[in-house]
Scaffold this motif. Sequence first.
Motif, PDB file in Angstrom:
ATOM      1  N   ALA A 304      18.927   1.084  33.967  1.00  0.00           N
ATOM      2  CA  ALA A 304      18.934   2.295  33.133  1.00  0.00           C
ATOM      3  C   ALA A 304      19.058   3.581  33.930  1.00  0.00           C
ATOM      4  O   ALA A 304      19.577   4.582  33.424  1.00  0.00           O
ATOM      5  N   LYS A 305      18.589   3.571  35.170  1.00  0.00           N
ATOM      6  CA  LYS A 305      18.503   4.832  35.935  1.00  0.00           C
ATOM      7  C   LYS A 305      19.861   5.494  36.170  1.00  0.00           C
ATOM      8  O   LYS A 305      19.980   6.720  35.994  1.00  0.00           O
ATOM      9  N   PRO A 306      20.904   4.752  36.537  1.00  0.00           N
ATOM     10  CA  PRO A 306      22.198   5.422  36.718  1.00  0.00           C
ATOM     11  C   PRO A 306      22.660   6.139  35.447  1.00  0.00           C
ATOM     12  O   PRO A 306      23.156   7.271  35.509  1.00  0.00           O
ATOM     13  N   ALA A 307      22.468   5.491  34.281  1.00  0.00           N
ATOM     14  CA  ALA A 307      22.841   6.120  33.005  1.00  0.00           C
ATOM     15  C   ALA A 307      21.981   7.350  32.751  1.00  0.00           C
ATOM     16  O   ALA A 307      22.476   8.408  32.320  1.00  0.00           O
ATOM     17  N   ALA A 308      20.686   7.246  33.034  1.00  0.00           N
ATOM     18  CA  ALA A 308      19.771   8.377  32.821  1.00  0.00           C
ATOM     19  C   ALA A 308      20.149   9.560  33.703  1.00  0.00           C
ATOM     20  O   ALA A 308      20.127  10.719  33.261  1.00  0.00           O
ATOM     21  N   GLU A 309      20.490   9.276  34.943  1.00  0.00           N
ATOM     22  CA  GLU A 309      20.868  10.361  35.868  1.00  0.00           C
ATOM     23  C   GLU A 309      22.180  11.026  35.434  1.00  0.00           C
ATOM     24  O   GLU A 309      22.321  12.247  35.530  1.00  0.00           O
ATOM     25  N   ARG A 310      23.119  10.235  34.942  1.00  0.00           N
ATOM     26  CA  ARG A 310      24.375  10.802  34.419  1.00  0.00           C
ATOM     27  C   ARG A 310      24.090  11.697  33.212  1.00  0.00           C
ATOM     28  O   ARG A 310      24.628  12.803  33.095  1.00  0.00           O
ATOM     29  N   GLU A 311      23.232  11.202  32.305  1.00  0.00           N
ATOM     30  CA  GLU A 311      22.879  11.983  31.117  1.00  0.00           C
ATOM     31  C   GLU A 311      22.184  13.288  31.508  1.00  0.00           C
ATOM     32  O   GLU A 311      22.456  14.352  30.944  1.00  0.00           O
ATOM     33  N   PHE A 312      21.271  13.199  32.472  1.00  0.00           N
ATOM     34  CA  PHE A 312      20.520  14.384  32.902  1.00  0.00           C
ATOM     35  C   PHE A 312      21.450  15.417  33.536  1.00  0.00           C
ATOM     36  O   PHE A 312      21.314  16.624  33.293  1.00  0.00           O
ATOM     37  N   GLN A 313      22.413  14.932  34.318  1.00  0.00           N
ATOM     38  CA  GLN A 313      23.386  15.842  34.938  1.00  0.00           C
ATOM     39  C   GLN A 313      24.245  16.521  33.866  1.00  0.00           C
ATOM     40  O   GLN A 313      24.481  17.729  33.905  1.00  0.00           O
ATOM     41  N   GLU A 314      24.679  15.719  32.889  1.00  0.00           N
ATOM     42  CA  GLU A 314      25.479  16.270  31.798  1.00  0.00           C
ATOM     43  C   GLU A 314      24.683  17.328  31.032  1.00  0.00           C
ATOM     44  O   GLU A 314      25.199  18.402  30.694  1.00  0.00           O
ATOM     45  N   LEU A 315      23.406  17.049  30.759  1.00  0.00           N
ATOM     46  CA  LEU A 315      22.544  17.981  30.023  1.00  0.00           C
ATOM     47  C   LEU A 315      22.312  19.254  30.841  1.00  0.00           C
ATOM     48  O   LEU A 315      22.312  20.365  30.290  1.00  0.00           O
ATOM     49  N   SER A 316      22.117  19.098  32.149  1.00  0.00           N
ATOM     50  CA  SER A 316      21.893  20.257  33.032  1.00  0.00           C
ATOM     51  C   SER A 316      23.111  21.176  33.046  1.00  0.00           C
ATOM     52  O   SER A 316      22.980  22.406  32.948  1.00  0.00           O
ATOM     53  N   ILE A 317      24.298  20.579  33.169  1.00  0.00           N
ATOM     54  CA  ILE A 317      25.545  21.369  33.175  1.00  0.00           C
ATOM     55  C   ILE A 317      25.715  22.094  31.841  1.00  0.00           C
ATOM     56  O   ILE A 317      26.071  23.278  31.782  1.00  0.00           O
ATOM     57  N   PHE A 318      25.416  21.372  30.750  1.00  0.00           N
ATOM     58  CA  PHE A 318      25.539  21.943  29.402  1.00  0.00           C
ATOM     59  C   PHE A 318      24.592  23.131  29.218  1.00  0.00           C
ATOM     60  O   PHE A 318      24.995  24.195  28.722  1.00  0.00           O
ATOM     61  N   GLY A 542      19.574   6.402  28.063  1.00  0.00           N
ATOM     62  CA  GLY A 542      19.144   6.188  29.449  1.00  0.00           C
ATOM     63  C   GLY A 542      17.894   6.978  29.771  1.00  0.00           C
ATOM     64  O   GLY A 542      16.929   6.455  30.342  1.00  0.00           O
ATOM     65  N   MET A 543      17.880   8.272  29.387  1.00  0.00           N
ATOM     66  CA  MET A 543      16.704   9.121  29.632  1.00  0.00           C
ATOM     67  C   MET A 543      15.495   8.647  28.831  1.00  0.00           C
ATOM     68  O   MET A 543      14.370   8.635  29.331  1.00  0.00           O
ATOM     69  N   ALA A 544      15.742   8.239  27.577  1.00  0.00           N
ATOM     70  CA  ALA A 544      14.634   7.740  26.740  1.00  0.00           C
ATOM     71  C   ALA A 544      14.049   6.462  27.337  1.00  0.00           C
ATOM     72  O   ALA A 544      12.823   6.275  27.363  1.00  0.00           O
ATOM     73  N   THR A 545      14.928   5.582  27.842  1.00  0.00           N
ATOM     74  CA  THR A 545      14.463   4.335  28.456  1.00  0.00           C
ATOM     75  C   THR A 545      13.645   4.626  29.707  1.00  0.00           C
ATOM     76  O   THR A 545      12.583   4.038  29.923  1.00  0.00           O
TER      77      THR A 545
END
Length: 676
Positions: A304-318, A542-545
Amino acid sequence: MSILNKQFNTAHDTAPFSQIKNEDYIPAFDLAIEKTKAEIDAIINNPDIPTFENTIAAIAYSGMELDRISNIFFNLHAAETNDELDKIAQEVAPKLAELANDITLNPLLFERIKTVYEQKDKLSLDGEQQTLLQKSYRDFVRNGALLDKEKKETLRQIDTELAVLKLKFGENVLAETNTYQLHITDEQDLAGLPEGTIEAARGLAEAQDKAGWIFTLDFPSYIPFLTYADNRMLRREIAIAAGRKAFQNNEYNNEENILKIVRLRFQRAQLLGYDAHAHFVLEERMAQHPLKVETFLNDLLHKAKPAAEREFQELSIFANKLHGIEQLEKWDTAYYSEKLKQEKFDLDDELLKPYFQLEKVLDGVFTIAQRLYDLYFHEVQHIDKYHDEVRTFEVNDSNNNLIAVFYADFFPRKGKRNGAWMTSFKPQYRKEDKDERPHISIVCNFTRPTATKPSLLTFNEVTTLFHEFGHALHGMLADTTYPNLSGTSVFWDFVELPSQIMENWCNEKEALELFAKHYQTGETIPMELIDKIKASASFMEGMATLRQLGFGLLDIGWHAQDPRHIDNVKSFENSCFVSTQLLPDVKENAMSPSFSHIFNGGYSSGYYSYKWAEVLDADAYAYFQEKGIFDKTVADKFKENILSKGGIEHPMTLYKRFRGKEPSVDALLKRAGLIK
């Protein structure tokens, strides 16, 4: 004699709430404790040689009056408490702990159990009787029956102290939740908030004769504020207030309580011959050992961590692009996730809420239960309630036989703890050819109706209702002989399967069309919104997991080792969160002091079971999807092998009988969008 000690002269033997006074409880508990002791003495002093019936079954049916009073009292203590009930709970808890010890540490009683247990291969017992015999013997051993006199006395002291500490922990969390208010008087500070949330906040202020709007830490107030309020400083204030519950320098601080609880649990486990508390607990779980739990959590973390990190990066950029936010904080993720979800899927809860009127969602879940399990719900007024807002139902089968009594309590109140749960006032069991049917309750904290709108649920609240209703079905459809094997009396990492599988129907067009109707126009939810619900189902999964895995690792961190070296709750907690943390630490906040699941509820060493059960539920629901989500053959198999069986066989045996195989983690990973 208190009314609680008498046969209830009520419909279906339901609790006579309106006739019970607070002063009834202590005498009722005291008398019921004496009656239970007399029942146990009668078993011990029976001159006949010990048999399954005169010993094992007799113990299973003993103390039922006391259990009934305890169910009534402690359910009210959670849903409708006050200072007086808090005091009664503090007085009663050690008495009940002492009685439990009097029973499980009685050498004469254990000798009778042991005599029957040692003949088990020669007895003609059915599967349920064999399970009860195994459980009875093991429960006594796990509660100190093999200890010497001195160690038994130590165990008694530990159990009494733990009973009081756990209660105190929960009362502190509730007190902190009730104490905080965010009082807003400037209308500009409401920017971004939904109309219904603003109206509810105005209603809270008016109830206190105050101008403006009041927001609290109750979830229907707190979650929308964190999700929608544009004012970042106010989001920060309420988020920090929530995170410092029972972690402040005041009378409600839980840090010392935590350290005492984990040390006492460790001491108890060691006394009984286990390495640590988690080793003791997990012996009675599907997972069986802390190492298996840690492996399970870390394996999911790895995926799950790679997906969570991608989501977090996307959210940070947004967030940076939208408002120039340099660093996402705890009070930002819900807000920007909602904004990003709106942008990606053109979907937000405010768009959905008009289609989720509480009454219609409830009718929908009843209809689904009818189609799957032949259950019919009839709201009635002749069953007594503990609060005016509680709704009562008789549940019948297609032949009009009573299956259960069902209570539903939906809205936050001052005396109700946060969250949502299912409980029972009376279990199902059979005795003397009579099938006693259960009295089941679900308790939630949903968005209240306002002066202009009915209760309109967020999609998260809809899934919560389905979740708790899944637990309720497990209790209502119970079909066992002995009360301590009935309904949700199963391994803790199996108990979430019936609840979590029910959530899946919320995402299905066939199910949504039964209840998702616009509260004003009656229009069925449009297909495009259903498509968006399905498309967004794994959004930020990913972040929720990662968040859930963090809680599981914190729980196992507290309980799978010797905790005596831990002297700082905050720094220990931070060490557990290292592998799952995406956001900066907030120095004023700590999770553990309000982590009621593991320090006040029954989830110590068991928080991983939410994810464990997700594996089971994803795999089980895939079977429904293969055949059709209302397929009667699959539903009958689930009812027959899972919902009705309680704890009469090992959960994996029941699961394989339903599914034909062991569960696969792949179904969960695919559903969560973590693997293709």
